[in-house]
Design a protein around this motif. Structure first.
Motif, PDB file in Angstrom:
ATOM      1  N   UNK A  49       0.829  -1.208   0.000  1.00  0.00           N
ATOM      2  CA  UNK A  49       0.000   0.000   0.000  1.00  0.00           C
ATOM      3  C   UNK A  49       0.869   1.268   0.000  1.00  0.00           C
ATOM      4  N   UNK A  50       0.774   2.089   1.071  1.00  0.00           N
ATOM      5  CA  UNK A  50       1.510   3.356   1.108  1.00  0.00           C
ATOM      6  C   UNK A  50       2.744   3.295   2.012  1.00  0.00           C
ATOM      7  N   UNK A  51       3.121   2.097   2.427  1.00  0.00           N
ATOM      8  CA  UNK A  51       4.221   1.948   3.376  1.00  0.00           C
ATOM      9  C   UNK A  51       5.567   2.389   2.809  1.00  0.00           C
ATOM     10  N   UNK A  52       5.726   2.345   1.503  1.00  0.00           N
ATOM     11  CA  UNK A  52       7.029   2.647   0.906  1.00  0.00           C
ATOM     12  C   UNK A  52       7.211   4.138   0.656  1.00  0.00           C
ATOM     13  N   UNK A  53       6.135   4.902   0.686  1.00  0.00           N
ATOM     14  CA  UNK A  53       6.243   6.343   0.464  1.00  0.00           C
ATOM     15  C   UNK A  53       7.116   6.989   1.529  1.00  0.00           C
ATOM     16  N   UNK A  54       7.898   8.000   1.157  1.00  0.00           N
ATOM     17  CA  UNK A  54       8.723   8.685   2.165  1.00  0.00           C
ATOM     18  C   UNK A  54       7.846   9.442   3.156  1.00  0.00           C
ATOM     19  N   UNK A  55       8.415   9.707   4.312  1.00  0.00           N
ATOM     20  CA  UNK A  55       7.679  10.450   5.327  1.00  0.00           C
ATOM     21  C   UNK A  55       7.345  11.845   4.815  1.00  0.00           C
ATOM     22  N   UNK A  56       6.148  12.287   5.123  1.00  0.00           N
ATOM     23  CA  UNK A  56       5.748  13.619   4.692  1.00  0.00           C
ATOM     24  C   UNK A  56       6.510  14.682   5.480  1.00  0.00           C
TER      25      UNK A  56
END
Length: 318
Positions: A279-286
């Motif tokens: 899902x969205x786990x790989x996105x970098x921290x905002x």
């Protein structure tokens, strides 16, 4: 002087006198009877010797300088080589550190997404097939690389494998006009298809023409059947512009990719997909929002209870 009996007798006599004076001088030590004569000779001939020495020394120094200039030149050349080697080592160390950082970021992305990857290095940009946006990597069939495998790096989606040789492979980059990947939007799960536009942002067509989208929203890959050519959850980019909704069946977005396609070096080919969609786990921290400072102005009444006068910056009453 002619070589006669008298001249030979005179020469023998002078030699005998010289030996006698030497013997007397040695036996006399400091009290030698010829010491005064020697001092007088030194006083007479010393200035001449000093002048000759002064005249000769610069020549000797120059000869010595010429003789030693080769040694100094050799030492200078050695120092220059050592300096160049040091600069090369420092440059190499900087490049090594950069690659280690890239590898570290890529391994963290693979860990969060549970991707099995094969690391590779970019060895060429472009391809013989034409003007497409491609790279060549130093991993091929002998390393388990196959056609239609996802390629990523520490920032996100790089592209997909299109051609495989024994030791190398060609990767079509995500910004190529012939590249298309299914995307999913973070949060609302809106689906779409992203296409490359060269050095411009990716163009994304959302399937829902009425989808609520704003600048700064992020997208990841939706994934393909059997994870080929794309595994799910790989970061794609950030929405930079949204076309106004015209009531059509789709909605157009423009997405700035996470990956800098002009400076690729270390990449990873996904040889094994994740067991479940990350899902969205790989996105970098905002990034954390920066608070906007506020200014509070408090008016203090004067002693007599009247409101203070308004004055301008020059101190003049309005």
């Amino acid at each position: 002087m002619r070589d006669t009996k008298e001249s030979r007798l005179l020469l023998v006599l002078l030699i005998a006198i010289a030996f006698a004076l030497i013997t007397v001088d040695i036996r006399g030590g400091r009290n030698s009877p010829v010491d005064g004569a020697r001092q007088a000779a030194a006083a007479a001939f010393g200035p001449i010797e000093n002048g000759m020495s002064t005249a000769v020394d610069p020549v000797g120094n120059a000869v010595s300088a010429v003789r030693n200039s080769g040694d100094r030149h050799d030492r200078l050349a050695v120092m220059e080589k050592e300096n160049a080697a040091l600069k090369a080592k420092l440059g190499s160390d900087d490049r090594t550190r950069s690659r280690l950082n890239q590898l570290d970021k890529m391994l963290k992305v693979a860990g969060r997404g549970q991707y099995g990857i094969k690391g590779a290095q970019v060895i060429a940009i472009g391809a013989a097939q034409g003007f497409s946006w491609t790279i060549t990597i130093d991993a091929g069939a002998d390393d388990g690389i196959k056609r239609d495998m996802t390629v990523l790096n520490g920032d996100g989606l790089v592209g997909r494998v299109t051609t495989v040789g024994p030791d190398t492979a060609t990767v079509l980059l995500a910004n190529d006009p012939d590249f298309t990947v299914g995307t999913r939007m973070e949060g609302n799960d809106e689906l779409g298809f992203a296409s490359g536009q060269g050095d411009r942002p990716l163009r994304v067509e959302l399937l829902n023409g009425k989808a609520e989208v704003k600048k700064g929203d992020r997208l990841v890959t939706f994934g393909s059947q059997a994870d080929k050519p794309f595994v799910p959850g790989v970061p794609v980019g950030v929405v930079s512009r949204v076309d106004p909704s015209g009531g059509g069946l789709t909605r157009t977005l423009y997405v700035t990719p996470y990956v800098g396609f002009s400076k690729l070096d270390i990449v990873g080919v996904v040889v094994a997909g994740p067991k479940k969609d990350p899902r969205d786990e790989v996105l970098p921290a905002k990034p954390k929002p920066v608070p906007t400072p506020t200014v509070t102005v408090t008016v203090t009444p004067s002693a007599d209870g009247s409101a203070p006068d308004d004055t301008d910056t020059d101190g003049q009453q309005q």
